[in-house]
Design a protein around this motif. Structure first.
Motif, PDB file in Angstrom:
ATOM      1  N   ASP A 152      -2.962   4.448  -2.134  1.00  0.00           N
ATOM      2  CA  ASP A 152      -2.414   5.537  -2.976  1.00  0.00           C
ATOM      3  C   ASP A 152      -1.318   4.933  -4.034  1.00  0.00           C
ATOM      4  OD1 ASP A 152      -3.953   7.422  -1.672  1.00  0.00           O
ATOM      5  OD2 ASP A 152      -2.523   8.568  -0.754  1.00  0.00           O
ATOM      6  N   CYS A 187       0.862  -1.252   0.074  1.00  0.00           N
ATOM      7  CA  CYS A 187       0.076   0.052  -0.037  1.00  0.00           C
ATOM      8  C   CYS A 187       0.740   1.172   0.076  1.00  0.00           C
ATOM      9  CB  CYS A 187      -1.105   0.046   1.052  1.00  0.00           C
ATOM     10  SG  CYS A 187      -2.203  -1.300   1.139  1.00  0.00           S
ATOM     11  N   ASN A 188       0.536   2.294  -0.848  1.00  0.00           N
ATOM     12  CA  ASN A 188       0.878   3.458  -1.126  1.00  0.00           C
ATOM     13  C   ASN A 188       2.631   3.721  -1.337  1.00  0.00           C
ATOM     14  OD1 ASN A 188      -1.428   4.317   0.281  1.00  0.00           O
ATOM     15  ND2 ASN A 188      -0.571   3.748   2.307  1.00  0.00           N
TER      16      ASN A 188
END
Length: 271
Positions: free
Chosen positions: A179, A96-97
């Motif tokens: 993101d 994640c991210n």
């Protein structure tokens, strides 16, 4: 009598010449076999050496699964799904991210990620790292790996290298979470190309709510030709899965290079 002897000598010379020709052919064949064998060994050695840098990787299993895709196959008939076993043997970790995608900005991206550990690309994954920059193929009727005489990227759609990167990029896209960032080339009239791997494969794997946002870093030069209002970028934005937010920043390449060389600077301040 003399003419008979001359004929015998002529036949003898012919036989010797034929034998020598056969020996030359055999020697050349042996030399070629040795060279090809060495190339096969060199490729495997490079593969295993890169793989063993990843702790805990079962490189022998990964190598065997990788070879299954293309060995003894027509080098123009290796579909992306042929690499499913090696993807299963070395699955992408969901992150994640931290995932960085790119299109026509490879050098800039790798210069940045090579100095900053806040993002990683597909080439930083086990399979991507092992096979980045390498060429390989098989041939029908052979159990060897060849590194020369292989079809180029555009020569045929289902060549071993292209199919590998298509399949690996799909898996990388599937692992995206939170993101997501992509670096695109602001020197091009259309930074987002629907035919690129990012445009045709990776971005299509982004699904909400797993992926929350796509952040475009548009890498620009002094006299850049595009900006974040570019029509191709609007097409990228409109094509995102509902629920995924979109943002775009125009960032000079010089700033990215400066930020990469400043270890004290958080990645968030790079654009």
């Amino acid at each position: 009598m003399e003419s008979g002897l001359e004929r015998k000598r002529g036949r003898r010379k012919l036989i010797i010449a034929v034998i020598l020709a056969v020996l030359v052919v055999v020697v050349i064949a042996i030399i070629l076999a040795v060279i090809l064998s060495r190339r096969d060994d060199d490729f495997k050695r490079e593969f295993m050496g890169r793989c063993q840098k990843f702790k805990g990787a079962n490189c022998r299993t990964i190598w065997d699964a990788f070879q299954q895709a293309y060995v003894n196959q027509d080098p123009c008939e290796v579909p992306p799904e042929a690499y499913d076993p090696v993807i299963a043997a070395a699955p992408m970790e969901s992150a994640c991210n931290t995932l960085m995608f790119w299109s026509k900005t490879k050098d800039v991206v790798h210069h940045f990620t090579g100095k900053k550990d806040c993002f990683r690309t597909v080439e930083d994954s086990l399979l991507g790292s092992v096979l980045d920059g390498l060429v390989w193929c098989g041939k029908k009727g052979s159990n060897e790996t060849f590194t020369t005489g292989c079809p180029g990227w555009t020569e045929c759609e289902k060549n071993p290298v292209r199919s590998f990167w298509n399949r690996t990029s799909a898996a990388f896209g599937d692992s995206a979470c939170g993101d997501v960032t992509v670096m695109l080339n602001g020197s091009l009239p259309a930074p987002f190309d629907e035919r690129s791997i990012f445009g045709s494969i990776e971005v299509k794997r982004f699904t909400s709510p797993k992926v929350k946002a796509l952040n475009v870093v548009l890498v620009t030069q002094e006299n850049f030709v595009t900006n974040c209002t570019n029509a191709s970028l609007q097409k990228l934005k409109m094509g995102l899965d509902e629920g995924i937010s979109y943002g775009c920043s125009e960032v000079p390449e010089s700033k990215i290079e400066w930020c990469a060389s400043a270890p004290e600077k958080p990645c968030a301040f790079c654009w």
